[in-house]
Motif scaffolding. Structure first.
Motif, PDB file in Angstrom:
ATOM      1  N   PRO A 133       2.020  24.669 -16.819  1.00 53.83           N
ATOM      2  CA  PRO A 133       2.846  25.857 -16.582  1.00 53.83           C
ATOM      3  C   PRO A 133       3.329  25.927 -15.130  1.00 53.83           C
ATOM      4  O   PRO A 133       2.707  25.344 -14.228  1.00 53.83           O
ATOM      5  N   GLY A 134       4.390  26.650 -14.897  1.00 55.87           N
ATOM      6  CA  GLY A 134       4.982  26.771 -13.566  1.00 55.87           C
ATOM      7  C   GLY A 134       4.056  27.368 -12.524  1.00 55.87           C
ATOM      8  O   GLY A 134       4.315  27.253 -11.330  1.00 55.87           O
ATOM      9  N   THR A 135       2.975  27.997 -12.938  1.00 51.72           N
ATOM     10  CA  THR A 135       2.023  28.584 -11.985  1.00 51.72           C
ATOM     11  C   THR A 135       1.117  27.529 -11.353  1.00 51.72           C
ATOM     12  O   THR A 135       0.438  27.813 -10.372  1.00 51.72           O
ATOM     13  N   ALA A 136       1.102  26.323 -11.920  1.00 51.72           N
ATOM     14  CA  ALA A 136       0.214  25.264 -11.424  1.00 51.72           C
ATOM     15  C   ALA A 136       0.682  24.767 -10.058  1.00 51.72           C
ATOM     16  O   ALA A 136       1.859  24.502  -9.847  1.00 51.72           O
ATOM     17  N   GLU A 137      -0.280  24.651  -9.141  1.00 55.02           N
ATOM     18  CA  GLU A 137       0.002  24.121  -7.810  1.00 55.02           C
ATOM     19  C   GLU A 137      -1.043  23.079  -7.461  1.00 55.02           C
ATOM     20  O   GLU A 137      -2.214  23.230  -7.788  1.00 55.02           O
ATOM     21  N   ARG A 138      -0.600  22.029  -6.759  1.00 58.41           N
ATOM     22  CA  ARG A 138      -1.503  20.960  -6.331  1.00 58.41           C
ATOM     23  C   ARG A 138      -2.076  21.288  -4.962  1.00 58.41           C
ATOM     24  O   ARG A 138      -1.357  21.667  -4.056  1.00 58.41           O
ATOM     25  N   LYS A 139      -3.376  21.096  -4.837  1.00 61.48           N
ATOM     26  CA  LYS A 139      -4.063  21.278  -3.560  1.00 61.48           C
ATOM     27  C   LYS A 139      -4.801  19.964  -3.273  1.00 61.48           C
ATOM     28  O   LYS A 139      -5.651  19.550  -4.065  1.00 61.48           O
ATOM     29  N   PRO A 140      -4.471  19.242  -2.177  1.00 61.70           N
ATOM     30  CA  PRO A 140      -5.127  17.954  -1.915  1.00 61.70           C
ATOM     31  C   PRO A 140      -6.646  18.084  -1.917  1.00 61.70           C
ATOM     32  O   PRO A 140      -7.207  19.028  -1.362  1.00 61.70           O
ATOM     33  N   PHE A 141      -7.293  17.139  -2.583  1.00 59.40           N
ATOM     34  CA  PHE A 141      -8.751  17.137  -2.655  1.00 59.40           C
ATOM     35  C   PHE A 141      -9.299  15.892  -1.963  1.00 59.40           C
ATOM     36  O   PHE A 141     -10.104  16.002  -1.055  1.00 59.40           O
ATOM     37  N   THR A 142      -8.855  14.708  -2.393  1.00 60.52           N
ATOM     38  CA  THR A 142      -9.245  13.460  -1.716  1.00 60.52           C
ATOM     39  C   THR A 142      -8.069  12.498  -1.704  1.00 60.52           C
ATOM     40  O   THR A 142      -7.206  12.532  -2.579  1.00 60.52           O
ATOM     41  N   GLN A 143      -8.048  11.655  -0.697  1.00 58.38           N
ATOM     42  CA  GLN A 143      -7.118  10.539  -0.619  1.00 58.38           C
ATOM     43  C   GLN A 143      -7.930   9.376  -0.069  1.00 58.38           C
ATOM     44  O   GLN A 143      -8.609   9.525   0.948  1.00 58.38           O
ATOM     45  N   ASN A 144      -7.881   8.243  -0.774  1.00 61.92           N
ATOM     46  CA  ASN A 144      -8.726   7.118  -0.379  1.00 61.92           C
ATOM     47  C   ASN A 144      -7.974   5.796  -0.386  1.00 61.92           C
ATOM     48  O   ASN A 144      -7.040   5.602  -1.151  1.00 61.92           O
ATOM     49  N   GLU A 171       0.832  -1.208   0.000  1.00 63.51           N
ATOM     50  CA  GLU A 171       0.000   0.000   0.000  1.00 63.51           C
ATOM     51  C   GLU A 171       0.867   1.259   0.000  1.00 63.51           C
ATOM     52  O   GLU A 171       0.558   2.224  -0.693  1.00 63.51           O
ATOM     53  N   GLN A 172       1.927   1.253   0.807  1.00 60.55           N
ATOM     54  CA  GLN A 172       2.809   2.431   0.870  1.00 60.55           C
ATOM     55  C   GLN A 172       3.455   2.694  -0.482  1.00 60.55           C
ATOM     56  O   GLN A 172       3.574   3.844  -0.906  1.00 60.55           O
ATOM     57  N   GLU A 173       3.881   1.625  -1.164  1.00 57.93           N
ATOM     58  CA  GLU A 173       4.470   1.793  -2.493  1.00 57.93           C
ATOM     59  C   GLU A 173       3.425   2.298  -3.484  1.00 57.93           C
ATOM     60  O   GLU A 173       3.717   3.156  -4.333  1.00 57.93           O
ATOM     61  N   ALA A 174       2.193   1.798  -3.369  1.00 57.23           N
ATOM     62  CA  ALA A 174       1.109   2.252  -4.246  1.00 57.23           C
ATOM     63  C   ALA A 174       0.820   3.734  -4.001  1.00 57.23           C
ATOM     64  O   ALA A 174       0.646   4.506  -4.950  1.00 57.23           O
ATOM     65  N   LYS A 175       0.782   4.126  -2.737  1.00 60.96           N
ATOM     66  CA  LYS A 175       0.530   5.539  -2.406  1.00 60.96           C
ATOM     67  C   LYS A 175       1.639   6.424  -2.989  1.00 60.96           C
ATOM     68  O   LYS A 175       1.364   7.466  -3.582  1.00 60.96           O
ATOM     69  N   ALA A 176       2.891   5.988  -2.842  1.00 62.66           N
ATOM     70  CA  ALA A 176       4.011   6.763  -3.366  1.00 62.66           C
ATOM     71  C   ALA A 176       3.932   6.888  -4.892  1.00 62.66           C
ATOM     72  O   ALA A 176       4.203   7.951  -5.458  1.00 62.66           O
ATOM     73  N   LYS A 177       3.530   5.810  -5.550  1.00 65.26           N
ATOM     74  CA  LYS A 177       3.448   5.836  -7.009  1.00 65.26           C
ATOM     75  C   LYS A 177       2.283   6.710  -7.482  1.00 65.26           C
ATOM     76  O   LYS A 177       2.406   7.434  -8.472  1.00 65.26           O
ATOM     77  N   VAL A 178       1.155   6.669  -6.774  1.00 66.14           N
ATOM     78  CA  VAL A 178       0.020   7.546  -7.087  1.00 66.14           C
ATOM     79  C   VAL A 178       0.488   9.005  -7.019  1.00 66.14           C
ATOM     80  O   VAL A 178       0.253   9.801  -7.932  1.00 66.14           O
ATOM     81  N   GLU A 179       1.163   9.340  -5.929  1.00 66.82           N
ATOM     82  CA  GLU A 179       1.639  10.724  -5.749  1.00 66.82           C
ATOM     83  C   GLU A 179       2.662  11.108  -6.819  1.00 66.82           C
ATOM     84  O   GLU A 179       2.641  12.221  -7.353  1.00 66.82           O
ATOM     85  N   ALA A 180       3.558  10.177  -7.152  1.00 65.69           N
ATOM     86  CA  ALA A 180       4.590  10.463  -8.160  1.00 65.69           C
ATOM     87  C   ALA A 180       3.968  10.684  -9.534  1.00 65.69           C
ATOM     88  O   ALA A 180       4.391  11.598 -10.266  1.00 65.69           O
ATOM     89  N   TYR A 181       2.982   9.869  -9.897  1.00 63.17           N
ATOM     90  CA  TYR A 181       2.325  10.056 -11.192  1.00 63.17           C
ATOM     91  C   TYR A 181       1.637  11.416 -11.256  1.00 63.17           C
ATOM     92  O   TYR A 181       1.723  12.128 -12.255  1.00 63.17           O
ATOM     93  N   ILE A 182       0.931  11.776 -10.188  1.00 68.16           N
ATOM     94  CA  ILE A 182       0.237  13.063 -10.193  1.00 68.16           C
ATOM     95  C   ILE A 182       1.237  14.206 -10.275  1.00 68.16           C
ATOM     96  O   ILE A 182       1.079  15.133 -11.076  1.00 68.16           O
ATOM     97  N   GLU A 183       2.277  14.135  -9.470  1.00 70.32           N
ATOM     98  CA  GLU A 183       3.285  15.196  -9.481  1.00 70.32           C
ATOM     99  C   GLU A 183       3.923  15.340 -10.863  1.00 70.32           C
ATOM    100  O   GLU A 183       4.097  16.448 -11.366  1.00 70.32           O
ATOM    101  N   ALA A 184       4.255  14.224 -11.496  1.00 72.83           N
ATOM    102  CA  ALA A 184       4.877  14.272 -12.818  1.00 72.83           C
ATOM    103  C   ALA A 184       3.921  14.841 -13.868  1.00 72.83           C
ATOM    104  O   ALA A 184       4.328  15.632 -14.720  1.00 72.83           O
ATOM    105  N   ALA A 185       2.647  14.452 -13.806  1.00 74.55           N
ATOM    106  CA  ALA A 185       1.672  14.969 -14.773  1.00 74.55           C
ATOM    107  C   ALA A 185       1.465  16.464 -14.587  1.00 74.55           C
ATOM    108  O   ALA A 185       1.380  17.217 -15.565  1.00 74.55           O
ATOM    109  N   VAL A 186       1.410  16.912 -13.340  1.00 71.95           N
ATOM    110  CA  VAL A 186       1.271  18.353 -13.078  1.00 71.95           C
ATOM    111  C   VAL A 186       2.507  19.093 -13.591  1.00 71.95           C
ATOM    112  O   VAL A 186       2.423  20.242 -14.012  1.00 71.95           O
ATOM    113  N   GLY A 187       3.648  18.413 -13.637  1.00 74.24           N
ATOM    114  CA  GLY A 187       4.866  19.007 -14.177  1.00 74.24           C
ATOM    115  C   GLY A 187       4.755  19.364 -15.650  1.00 74.24           C
ATOM    116  O   GLY A 187       5.554  20.152 -16.164  1.00 74.24           O
ATOM    117  N   ALA A 188       3.767  18.801 -16.347  1.00 78.74           N
ATOM    118  CA  ALA A 188       3.544  19.135 -17.754  1.00 78.74           C
ATOM    119  C   ALA A 188       2.793  20.454 -17.909  1.00 78.74           C
ATOM    120  O   ALA A 188       2.634  20.946 -19.025  1.00 78.74           O
TER     121      ALA A 188
END
Length: 184
Positions: free
Chosen positions: A26-37, A7-24
């Motif tokens: 503009p630099g003004t984009a910021e992530r704000k947690p909405f849900t974690q399940n 589960e911990q590895e899955a959580k880390a990979k979920v976060e890494a995928y989201i972070e990498a996609a947000v990296g695509a």
């Protein structure tokens, strides 16, 4: 029964995928947690035992111009395609929604935006064992109590559908998004 990532590895990979996609974006984009399940796997097309869980997270992405949402979708879908994700649902231009699955590890991702100027990106793991290996009770449930006759001919496996039904934009725009959901 096959081992999985934890589960911990899955959580880390979920976060890494989201972070990498947000990296695509503009630099003004910021992530704000909405849900974690953490949800028990109940997908009948998975054909797997009980006791496994899906890990998911969704973030609202702030700092974006709503007039450029189509451009942002294109940038993220391009990133996803370059990272072995296959588009399973693309509701554009009618709805601002894309759903993809990674060919290598079966993680799902989605992008959604609405007419209220909200932009969301999420990821969901496939079914995983909490510690990466089948739990003892799952192993016991897998063992027949007495010998059985030869198994019947297997039926063809049903095609795998998205684990979560796509949200149509009409419902999405009418939903109260101020409730933050549950946490791990």
């Amino acid at each position: 029964m096959k081992p999985t990532i934890t589960e911990q590895e899955a959580k880390a990979k979920v976060e890494a995928y989201i972070e990498a996609a947000v990296g695509a974006l503009p630099g003004t984009a910021e992530r704000k947690p909405f849900t974690q399940n953490r949800s028990e796997c109940t997908d009948p097309t998975d054909n797997g035992p009980h006791g496994r869980f899906e890990i998911s997270a969704t973030y609202e992405v702030t700092g974006l111009e709503p007039a450029r949402f189509a451009e942002y979708f294109d940038a993220i879908v391009e990133w996803m395609s370059a990272h072995d994700f296959k588009v399973l649902t693309d509701s554009r231009p009618k709805d601002q929604y894309v759903f993809v699955r990674n060919n290598a590890d079966a993680f799902d991702m989605s992008i959604q935006a609405n007419d209220l100027g909200k932009f969301y990106i999420g990821a969901t793991s496939p079914c995983v064992w909490p510690n990466g290996t089948p739990e003892p009770q799952a192993l016991e449930a897998d063992q027949p109590e007495q010998p059985v006759a030869a198994p019947p001919e297997p039926e063809p496996e049903p095609s795998r559908k998205p684990r979560r039904a796509p949200v149509d934009d009409e419902d999405f725009a009418q939903t109260n998004w101020t409730d933050g959901g549950t946490s791990y």
